[in-house]
Design an enzyme around this catalytic site. Structure first.
Site, PDB file in Angstrom:
ATOM      1  N   GLY A 183       0.844  -1.194   0.000  1.00  0.00           N
ATOM      2  CA  GLY A 183       0.000   0.000   0.000  1.00  0.00           C
ATOM      3  C   GLY A 183       0.872   1.233   0.000  1.00  0.00           C
ATOM      4  O   GLY A 183       2.095   1.141  -0.091  1.00  0.00           O
TER       5      GLY A 183
ATOM      6  N   VAL B 260       2.733   4.924   0.946  1.00  0.00           N
ATOM      7  CA  VAL B 260       3.606   5.396   2.015  1.00  0.00           C
ATOM      8  C   VAL B 260       2.789   5.866   3.212  1.00  0.00           C
ATOM      9  O   VAL B 260       1.748   6.489   3.037  1.00  0.00           O
ATOM     10  CB  VAL B 260       4.416   6.610   1.502  1.00  0.00           C
ATOM     11  CG1 VAL B 260       5.365   7.097   2.573  1.00  0.00           C
ATOM     12  CG2 VAL B 260       5.153   6.255   0.250  1.00  0.00           C
TER      13      VAL B 260
ATOM     14  N   ASP C 217       0.851   4.453   5.210  1.00  0.00           N
ATOM     15  CA  ASP C 217      -0.457   3.882   5.510  1.00  0.00           C
ATOM     16  C   ASP C 217      -0.390   2.950   6.715  1.00  0.00           C
ATOM     17  O   ASP C 217      -1.402   2.436   7.157  1.00  0.00           O
ATOM     18  CB  ASP C 217      -1.022   3.134   4.284  1.00  0.00           C
ATOM     19  CG  ASP C 217      -1.553   4.112   3.239  1.00  0.00           C
ATOM     20  OD1 ASP C 217      -1.571   5.314   3.531  1.00  0.00           O
ATOM     21  OD2 ASP C 217      -1.936   3.670   2.145  1.00  0.00           O
TER      22      ASP C 217
ATOM     23  N   LYS D 255      -6.044   3.353  10.401  1.00  0.00           N
ATOM     24  CA  LYS D 255      -6.167   4.680  11.028  1.00  0.00           C
ATOM     25  C   LYS D 255      -7.636   5.075  11.115  1.00  0.00           C
ATOM     26  O   LYS D 255      -7.983   6.260  11.002  1.00  0.00           O
ATOM     27  CB  LYS D 255      -5.353   5.729  10.253  1.00  0.00           C
ATOM     28  CG  LYS D 255      -3.889   5.309  10.049  1.00  0.00           C
ATOM     29  CD  LYS D 255      -3.023   6.447   9.546  1.00  0.00           C
ATOM     30  CE  LYS D 255      -1.632   5.932   9.198  1.00  0.00           C
ATOM     31  NZ  LYS D 255      -0.702   6.968   8.756  1.00  0.00           N
TER      32      LYS D 255
ATOM     33  N   SER E 239      30.478  10.982 -33.070  1.00  0.00           N
ATOM     34  CA  SER E 239      30.329  11.588 -34.382  1.00  0.00           C
ATOM     35  C   SER E 239      31.526  12.510 -34.612  1.00  0.00           C
ATOM     36  O   SER E 239      31.902  13.282 -33.723  1.00  0.00           O
ATOM     37  CB  SER E 239      29.020  12.389 -34.417  1.00  0.00           C
ATOM     38  OG  SER E 239      28.928  13.097 -35.628  1.00  0.00           O
ATOM     39  N   GLY E 240      32.162  12.425 -35.770  1.00  0.00           N
ATOM     40  CA  GLY E 240      33.311  13.286 -36.060  1.00  0.00           C
ATOM     41  C   GLY E 240      34.616  12.766 -35.497  1.00  0.00           C
ATOM     42  O   GLY E 240      35.639  13.446 -35.556  1.00  0.00           O
TER      43      GLY E 240
ATOM     44  N   LYS F 180      35.825   7.831 -37.722  1.00  0.00           N
ATOM     45  CA  LYS F 180      35.516   6.439 -38.060  1.00  0.00           C
ATOM     46  C   LYS F 180      35.470   6.226 -39.577  1.00  0.00           C
ATOM     47  O   LYS F 180      36.113   5.323 -40.111  1.00  0.00           O
ATOM     48  CB  LYS F 180      34.154   6.028 -37.465  1.00  0.00           C
ATOM     49  CG  LYS F 180      34.075   5.989 -35.958  1.00  0.00           C
ATOM     50  CD  LYS F 180      32.709   5.509 -35.475  1.00  0.00           C
ATOM     51  CE  LYS F 180      31.555   6.387 -35.938  1.00  0.00           C
ATOM     52  NZ  LYS F 180      31.576   7.776 -35.459  1.00  0.00           N
TER      53      LYS F 180
ATOM     54  N   SER G 274      27.468   3.600 -32.557  1.00  0.00           N
ATOM     55  CA  SER G 274      27.103   2.497 -31.631  1.00  0.00           C
ATOM     56  C   SER G 274      27.428   2.848 -30.180  1.00  0.00           C
ATOM     57  O   SER G 274      28.349   2.305 -29.598  1.00  0.00           O
ATOM     58  CB  SER G 274      27.772   1.192 -32.048  1.00  0.00           C
ATOM     59  OG  SER G 274      29.117   1.362 -32.430  1.00  0.00           O
TER      60      SER G 274
END
Lengths: 650, 301
Positions: free
Chosen positions: A39, A41, A43, A174, A477-478, A481, A549
């Site tokens: 249930g 928090v 409770d 309660k 990138s850049g 590769k 990747s």
């Protein structure tokens, strides 16, 4: 301190007249129930368990003394004893006054023995709630009478239902704080009943309660004379939960092959369902090979019979192929054997579930690589609505299709909680990231078979006088590769090698043009190119893959698709600042200006390789020097020279 | 009509299942053996799990050099009788520095001789899984621990970030250097242990049975003077009292109780009316609040 409240009558006393043997015999005859409290928090879950332990006299004097002193130090209940401190056993829990992880406690009454899992209410610890629920047969869902049914009440009820719990107690707690008002109780009961109608619970009991003061926990409350039902403890002692696993078809997941010498070959495991007798016919689920039970071996002497829940060692009449992960089953009612199926998945990890990514799937004894091929829909916690989704975040629940690398033997989870369940494990961190409940197998794979071909990989490679390889370039990138890949191919080509470059941008123009740059699309992007690279290696080529990747998991997946030594990871290592400075396509400028989202290195992560075969530091070097470095490595490793020496075929 | 499993049958099956799971999935498991009643049950279950084979792992005792002499005799007797491979490790740094519970206090002594000793032994042999006899009913932080409890390469436990543990599907995967502590008795209570010892007639160290023994009353505990390394303080006298032990550890840190329970039945009878928990007899748990959790995070069992 209201110590008097602890001095309640002993519920399960040893009588003066009992002998110890009589008492122990009674203990052995008691039935058994595992349940959890869950249930939202605050409770009152931990308080309720503390109260149950205390009222059933499971707390020793030294523990009460420690509880009193703890209550003064950390208590959240003023001058009263804070029962939650009996179960919140971690320092962080006591300091913060919350429950972080599940605590297991034990108690017994004259009728039953109980294991109770006290689970946390916070959404971020849902995985710990699921841990407690997975081994329980009943859930007490606490509801604060002042708050009514909350989001976590629903989430926990749905997870309890998915995990196979069929008995619920809704503790409307309660109740003292709403003046023991029947109207409030009736309203919350009706609200819960309306919402839980679809969850398939066999019994749902509503009990008005004050865990803090003990009303209707173990004693009937004088404050709720309008309530005529049982107290919580009465209900827990009497609710019938037997799922009679012994009446189901025989299932014996093989856990361990016990082979101390050539004369003995036993299959050790726990009977998941049904029962087995000496002489009974069985089949190995995956192969369908039949045999009979010759012996049921136990230390004290062979058994005539073994039933669900017993851990035994079976010896078969015939030498059939059975190993860990297979299931011995009754020939009359066999499980499914398939490599594709639909399942409910609860996700536990901060990193979202991504369709296309490979995870390790584990059943009770089997383990296989698996991919979510399709996220069919998420389940809305509030109204059970089906929401379309492309990924699954922590604490979410979804219906998915999965595909495994090898066939599994399984039942649907609603038929069998043991043979229908699995967990998913992250391949890099080894964390348990999800739990699954199988719905049904998918038939789509049934009519597709491998066509065997006469010309194999070795024959194709021999003709080219080379060993196939996949050189997998990864980097920002850049980083260089494509330049290095292009130059490398030129040199290999000049040397008479048969090559192909799979370039990230080029592939996105055609094969992958439907994919964008979100995490889930990046995973699928790599999955497809890895499969293409595999086909090309099978054709005998030296394949150069030039893809950012960014994720370790997918590079690992690609590696495992290829045969051993075929995959060479090349880390083109150029620092981000240098890539931004070079910016050959002007992409960084646009990304930094906010015109491109999900850009690797900026707002999308790059996970650098930890042990690439080749690590190229590009700064201050020319592309020619980089290619020389790769060629040196290849020559030393003899990949370019050595004849292909594996068997043919895929 | 099929027989329903009794409570002890279920606990036994669960523990056997756990033993086999470790044997099937780890490369180098070990069983921690502390010579006490829980270890006795653990050993008995391990023999059952692999019958007719022997358990496919060695048994490790981390000896603090302050165990009761009867414990050491019993340990060696059991190893001979059952024929298992017994490893004994002593932290030689601690021996060199003469670490002992009298001069250095229980905290330092336990940390050096037990926790550090254990870490040394695990590193030395490179074990990737270690069975322990801990039970969840013993102590509050143990009630929170998984059956398969992950340890990082420094042997540390991160209680706030445990792996989920669903059904009986255990995640046994670790990277090099990491390990798993495995607790087959997680769901057993002290009563279950005694009941099982009684049912299966499992041999245990005689110190659990009442007998006249030379004890000294010190700081509210009855300490058995097991050898003359224990110096008497002014005013202390050794008396021969009819006592037994509910739990066993290092002799200077373990309190005896006045008792005439000299059979298993009497022990169980006494336990059923006990008003204090078994760990009350352990000095090391009382040093500070949360002391067990702290020790566990550092690598204690």
């Amino acid at each position: 301190m209201r110590l008097a409240r602890i001095e309640t009558p002993v519920i399960d006393p040893i009588q003066e007249t009992d002998t110890v043997q009589d008492y122990l015999a009674q203990q052995e005859r008691k039935s058994f129930l595992r349940f959890l409290t869950c249930g939202s928090v605050d409770d009152g879950k931990s308080t309720l368990i503390g109260r149950l332990l205390s009222d059933t006299r499971q707390i020793f004097e030294d523990q009460i003394a420690a509880l009193e002193s703890d209550s003064r130090k950390h208590g959240t209940t003023g001058d009263d004893i804070d029962y939650a401190l009996l179960v919140d056993g971690l320092e962080a829990e006591r300091e913060q006054g919350i429950t972080i992880d599940v605590a297991y406690r034990f108690f017994a009454t004259a009728k039953r023995k109980f294991i109770v899992a006290d689970t946390p209410g916070h959404e971020q610890y849902t995985r710990n709630m699921a841990t407690g629920a997975s081994t329980s047969d009943l859930a007490i869902v606490l509801v604060d009478a002042r708050q009514g049914v909350l989001r976590q009440t629903r989430r926990h009820s749905i997870i309890a239902s998915l995990l196979g719990i069929r008995h619920i107690v809704v503790a409307i707690n309660k109740i003292d704080l709403v003046g023991f008002d029947q109207v409030v109780f009736d309203r919350i009961s009706a609200e819960y009943a309306a919402f839980a109608g679809e969850l398939g619970f066999r019994s749902t009991a509503f009990i008005p309660m004050s865990a803090r003061y003990g009303d209707n926990v173990t004693k009937r409350s004088e404050n709720t004379t309008w309530y005529s039902g049982p107290t919580l403890l009465d209900h827990l002692e009497n609710v019938v939960v037997d799922d009679i696993e012994t009446d189901k078809p025989f299932r014996f997941p093989v856990q361990y092959v016990n082979r101390p010498n050539l004369d003995f070959r036993g299959f050790a495991g726990t009977v998941a369902s049904g029962s087995i007798r000496q002489g009974d016919a069985v089949v190995a689920a995956k192969s369908g090979k039949p045999s009979r039970i010759r012996r049921i071996v136990a230390q004290g002497g062979d058994l005539a019979e073994a039933v669900a829940g017993q851990a035994v060692t079976l010896v078969l009449e015939d030498e059939i192929e059975v190993s860990r992960g297979n299931i011995l089953v009754t020939p009359d009612a066999r499980p499914h054997v398939a490599d594709q199926f639909a399942a409910n998945i609860v996700w536990f990890d901060e990193k979202a579930l991504l369709p296309g990514r490979t995870y390790i799937l584990r059943t009770e004894t089997d383990q296989v690589s698996a991919t979510v091929t399709e996220l069919k829909h998420k389940i809305d916690i509030n109204d059970f609505g089906k929401e379309p989704a492309r990924s699954l975040d922590m604490n979410e629940v979804a219906v998915c299709n999965l595909s495994t690398q090898a066939p599994l033997a399984f039942d649907s989870f609603t038929d069998n909680r043991t043979t229908g369940a699995f967990i998913l494990i992250d391949r890099i961190s080894n964390n348990t990231v999800g739990a699954g409940m199988i719905i049904h197998p998918l038939r789509r794979a049934d009519n597709i078979h491998w066509q065997s071909l006469d010309i194999g990989k070795k024959a194709r490679a021999d003709l080219k006088n080379q060993k196939p390889a996949v050189l997998w370039f990864t980097g920002l990138s850049g980083s260089g590769k494509s330049t290095i890949a292009n130059l490398l191919e030129r040199k290999l080509h000049a040397a008479g090698r048969h090559t192909y470059v799979l370039d990230g941008d080029n592939i996105r123009h055609a094969l992958n043009r439907d994919l964008g740059f979100t995490d889930q699309d990046r995973v699928e992007n790599i999955r497809r190119v890895a499969e293409v690279a595999k086909l090309m290696a099978d054709a005998g080529l030296i394949v150069i893959v030039s893809f950012i990747s960014p994720f370790r998991a997918e590079r690992q997946m690609a590696r495992e698709l290829m045969t051993k030594d075929e995959f060479v990871e090349v880390f083109v290592d150029t620092p981000l600042e240098e890539c931004v400075r070079r910016d050959p396509k002007g992409l960084y400028a646009r990304a930094l200006a906010g015109q491109i989202q999900n850009f690797t290195g900026l707002d999308s992560p790059y996970e650098a390789p930890e042990s690439a075969e080749i690590h190229l530091h590009t700064v201050g070097k020319t592309p020619e020097e980089m290619v020389d470095a790769i060629e040196d490595w290849l020559t030393n490793d003899e990949i370019a020279e050595r004849q292909y020496d594996d068997g043919g075929g895929i | 009509m099929l027989a329903r499993l009794s409570h002890l049958d279920r606990l036994e099956a669960e523990a056997v299942h756990i033993f086999r799971e470790v044997a099937a999935t780890f490369t180098k498991p070990v069983m921690l053996y502390s010579v006490g009643k829980d270890s006795a049950v653990l050993l008995h279950l391990a023999m059952k799990a692999f019958y007719p084979a022997k358990p496919p792992f060695p048994i490790l005792h981390v000896d603090t050099t302050w165990k009761f002499r009867e414990m050491i005799e019993f340990r060696d007797l059991m190893a001979r009788k059952l024929g298992f491979d017994l490893l004994v490790h002593v932290n030689q740094d601690g021996v060199r520095d003469n670490i002992n519970p009298f001069d250095h206090g229980s905290n330092t002594h336990t940390h050096v001789m037990k926790t550090l000793g254990l870490r040394q032994a695990l590193d030395k042999y490179g074990f990737d899984a270690a069975f322990g006899g801990a039970r969840r009913d013993e102590e509050k932080s143990r009630a929170k621990e998984r059956i398969f409890s992950f340890r990082n390469a420094q042997h540390g436990w991160d209680p706030k970030n445990q792996r989920p543990e669903m059904w009986k599907i255990f995640n046994t995967r670790v990277n090099p250097g990491e390990s798993i502590r495995v607790f087959p008795l997680s769901n057993w209570t002290e009563l279950d242990i005694w009941q099982y010892i009684l049912r299966e007639d499992i041999p245990i160290v005689p110190l659990y049975f009442a007998k006249r023994r030379p004890v000294v009353e010190r700081e509210g505990m009855l300490i058995l003077r097991d050898d003359d390394r224990m110096k008497l303080r002014p005013g202390e006298v050794v008396e021969n009292r009819l006592v037994r032990f509910r739990t066993l550890g290092c002799y200077p840190l373990t309190g005896a109780i006045d008792s005439d329970a000299d059979t298993l039945e009497k022990i169980v009878g006494e336990m059923l009316t006990a008003k204090t928990s078994e760990r009350q007899g352990r000095l090391i748990d009382r040093d500070e609040a949360g002391s067990m959790e702290k020790k566990k995070r550092e690598g204690y069992f």
